[in-house]
Design a protein around this motif. Structure first.
Motif, mmCIF file in Angstrom:
data_model
loop_
_atom_site.group_PDB
_atom_site.id
_atom_site.type_symbol
_atom_site.label_atom_id
_atom_site.label_comp_id
_atom_site.label_asym_id
_atom_site.label_seq_id
_atom_site.Cartn_x
_atom_site.Cartn_y
_atom_site.Cartn_z
ATOM 1 N N GLY A 213 0.799 -1.209 0.000
ATOM 2 C CA GLY A 213 0.000 0.000 0.000
ATOM 3 C C GLY A 213 0.832 1.259 0.000
ATOM 4 N N GLN A 214 0.282 2.311 -0.571
ATOM 5 C CA GLN A 214 0.921 3.617 -0.553
ATOM 6 C C GLN A 214 0.235 4.493 0.496
ATOM 7 O OE1 GLN A 214 3.648 4.144 -2.940
ATOM 8 N NE2 GLN A 214 3.238 1.977 -2.639
ATOM 9 N N HIS A 215 1.006 5.337 1.170
ATOM 10 C CA HIS A 215 0.423 6.233 2.170
ATOM 11 C C HIS A 215 -0.464 7.270 1.488
ATOM 12 C CE1 HIS A 215 2.717 4.692 5.483
ATOM 13 N NE2 HIS A 215 3.855 4.926 4.884
ATOM 14 N N THR A 216 -1.751 7.318 1.864
ATOM 15 C CA THR A 216 -2.609 8.378 1.368
ATOM 16 C C THR A 216 -2.988 9.335 2.490
ATOM 17 O OG1 THR A 216 -4.505 6.900 1.648
ATOM 18 C CG2 THR A 216 -3.558 7.044 -0.541
ATOM 19 N N THR A 217 -2.949 8.846 3.728
ATOM 20 C CA THR A 217 -3.154 9.721 4.890
ATOM 21 C C THR A 217 -1.780 10.075 5.429
ATOM 22 O OG1 THR A 217 -5.219 8.583 5.419
ATOM 23 C CG2 THR A 217 -4.237 9.916 7.157
ATOM 24 N N THR A 218 -1.419 11.356 5.374
ATOM 25 C CA THR A 218 -0.077 11.778 5.781
ATOM 26 C C THR A 218 -0.014 12.117 7.255
ATOM 27 O OG1 THR A 218 0.083 12.757 3.578
ATOM 28 C CG2 THR A 218 1.844 13.262 5.111
ATOM 29 N N PHE A 219 -1.072 12.732 7.772
ATOM 30 C CA PHE A 219 -1.111 13.129 9.171
ATOM 31 C C PHE A 219 -2.422 12.668 9.796
ATOM 32 C CE2 PHE A 219 1.356 16.439 6.929
ATOM 33 C CZ PHE A 219 2.563 16.282 7.587
ATOM 34 N N ALA A 220 -2.407 12.513 11.103
ATOM 35 C CA ALA A 220 -3.633 12.134 11.809
ATOM 36 C C ALA A 220 -4.601 13.311 11.822
ATOM 37 C CB ALA A 220 -3.298 11.717 13.238
ATOM 38 N N GLU A 221 -5.897 13.002 11.645
ATOM 39 C CA GLU A 221 -6.913 14.049 11.650
ATOM 40 C C GLU A 221 -8.241 13.489 12.141
ATOM 41 O OE1 GLU A 221 -8.703 17.621 8.792
ATOM 42 O OE2 GLU A 221 -7.166 16.243 8.027
ATOM 43 N N MET A 222 -8.952 14.300 12.937
ATOM 44 C CA MET A 222 -10.262 13.902 13.455
ATOM 45 C C MET A 222 -11.375 14.436 12.562
ATOM 46 S SD MET A 222 -12.018 14.830 17.150
ATOM 47 C CE MET A 222 -10.872 13.885 18.144
ATOM 48 N N TYR A 223 -12.357 13.574 12.290
ATOM 49 C CA TYR A 223 -13.503 13.947 11.471
ATOM 50 C C TYR A 223 -14.802 13.675 12.224
ATOM 51 C CZ TYR A 223 -10.123 13.787 7.617
ATOM 52 O OH TYR A 223 -9.034 13.996 6.806
ATOM 53 N N SER A 224 -15.823 14.446 11.884
ATOM 54 C CA SER A 224 -17.172 14.226 12.410
ATOM 55 C C SER A 224 -18.074 13.878 11.241
ATOM 56 C CB SER A 224 -17.690 15.474 13.128
ATOM 57 O OG SER A 224 -16.858 15.812 14.224
#
Length: 322
Positions: A213-224
């Protein structure tokens, strides 16, 4: 000062939500966690106190971190003598794996559970891409689900492509703050886009060269997510984290591993020796439970592999901090 929640971490800057107003913040001073060196002293999910520096530019400084309910900590993939905070103040972890495309790494699930178990964080193990599974893959799935359900973990098989099992996963997410994790390429973003299409998270493909797999999420982030059909959707949050390629344990000793394989710990109360690590020791209740079929051989083999890896690391190296 104002109290807020960190909803995004990009290394040196943190996005803090204060009553739904967003501030870009730096850190003031040094923060440590139990004396350990951290690549990121503040995690997504942290409740913090900030000082507003510029109202117009919506910038500020994090001056303190409020007491954490829990956190997930892993060895930094880039600086092996440092630890990395994945998330804080969560209700559960959603571990997304797949048996196929890419193939599930042996022991990966148990390695991840070593990260959550010290803080008694519930884990839901989600097998994605079930639409690709052959008859043989489905047999593997059945075995793995039985192994982890028997020791108290919830499991489910889903497909972000066909929608199979996605209602069950949405139900598991409702009214909770969840950290979403998994190997690179398992389809985390595809799953989250299916559940909350308004977020339009970037999706990646497997590398043609490596099949990984390739990284598509670079940083942690919170979503609602906007689960409109549910009146309590506003209390549903998830933290998307970068895909994991490897999980090492420079921070653990052999006894730490023994204590955090939950079913081993239960049987270990009956071992002849209090410091038994369940290998060659006489009077080992864990080994007896394995022979009698009460503990999975799969889990035990993964356990031994982790112990060997920890012992192979030079003691000086594991206890050196830069």
């Amino acid at each position: 000062m104002k109290e807020g929640v960190v909803i995004k971490s990009t290394g040196s800057w943190y996005t803090v939500s204060v009553n739904e107003e967003l501030y870009q913040c730096r850190i003031k001073g040094k923060f440590r966690l139990d004396g350990q060196k951290l690549t990121n002293p503040v995690a997504v999910g942290d409740k913090v106190m900030i000082e507003i520096e510029n109202v117009e530019e919506e910038s500020g400084v994090i001056v303190s971190i409020l007491e954490r309910k829990n956190y997930i900590l892993r060895q930094s993939p880039r600086k092996k003598h440092f630890m990395h905070l994945m998330a804080a103040n969560i209700d559960q972890a959603i571990l997304i794996v797949t048996i196929k495309n890419p193939e599930l790494k042996p022991g990966f699930i148990d390695r991840f559970l070593l990260v959550t178990e010290p803080h008694n964080i519930p884990v839901v193990i989600v097998f994605n891409k079930s639409d690709l599974y052959s008859a043989e893959d489905l047999e593997v799935l059945e075995v793995l689900e039985e192994v982890y359900q028997q020791i108290g973990y919830q499991t489910m098989a889903v497909s972000a492509k066909t929608g199979n099992g996605m209602d069950q996963l949405k139900e598991a997410l409702l009214n909770k703050t969840s950290v979403i994790s998994g190997q690179s390429g398992v389809g985390k973003s595809s799953i989250l886009n299916y559940l909350a299409p308004e977020l339009t998270l970037r999706e990646g493909d497997l590398s043609d060269y490596s099949g990984k797999g390739q990284h598509t999420t670079t940083f942690a982030e919170m979503y609602s997510p906007d689960f409109k059909e549910n009146t309590h959707a506003g209390s549903t949050k998830f933290i998307d984290t970068p895909g994991i390629k490897t999980l090492g344990f420079n921070n653990l000793e052999v006894q730490d591993v023994a204590h955090n394989f939950r079913e081993f710990f239960v049987y270990s109360q009956q071992c002849r020796f209090s410091n038994c690590v369940h290998r060659q020791e006489p009077g080992c209740a864990v080994k007896e439970a394995i022979e009698n079929g009460y503990i999975s051989v799969i889990r035990y083999d993964n356990y031994l592999a982790i112990l060997d890896e920890i012992e192979d690391q030079n003691y000086w190296e594991r206890h050196t901090h830069y």
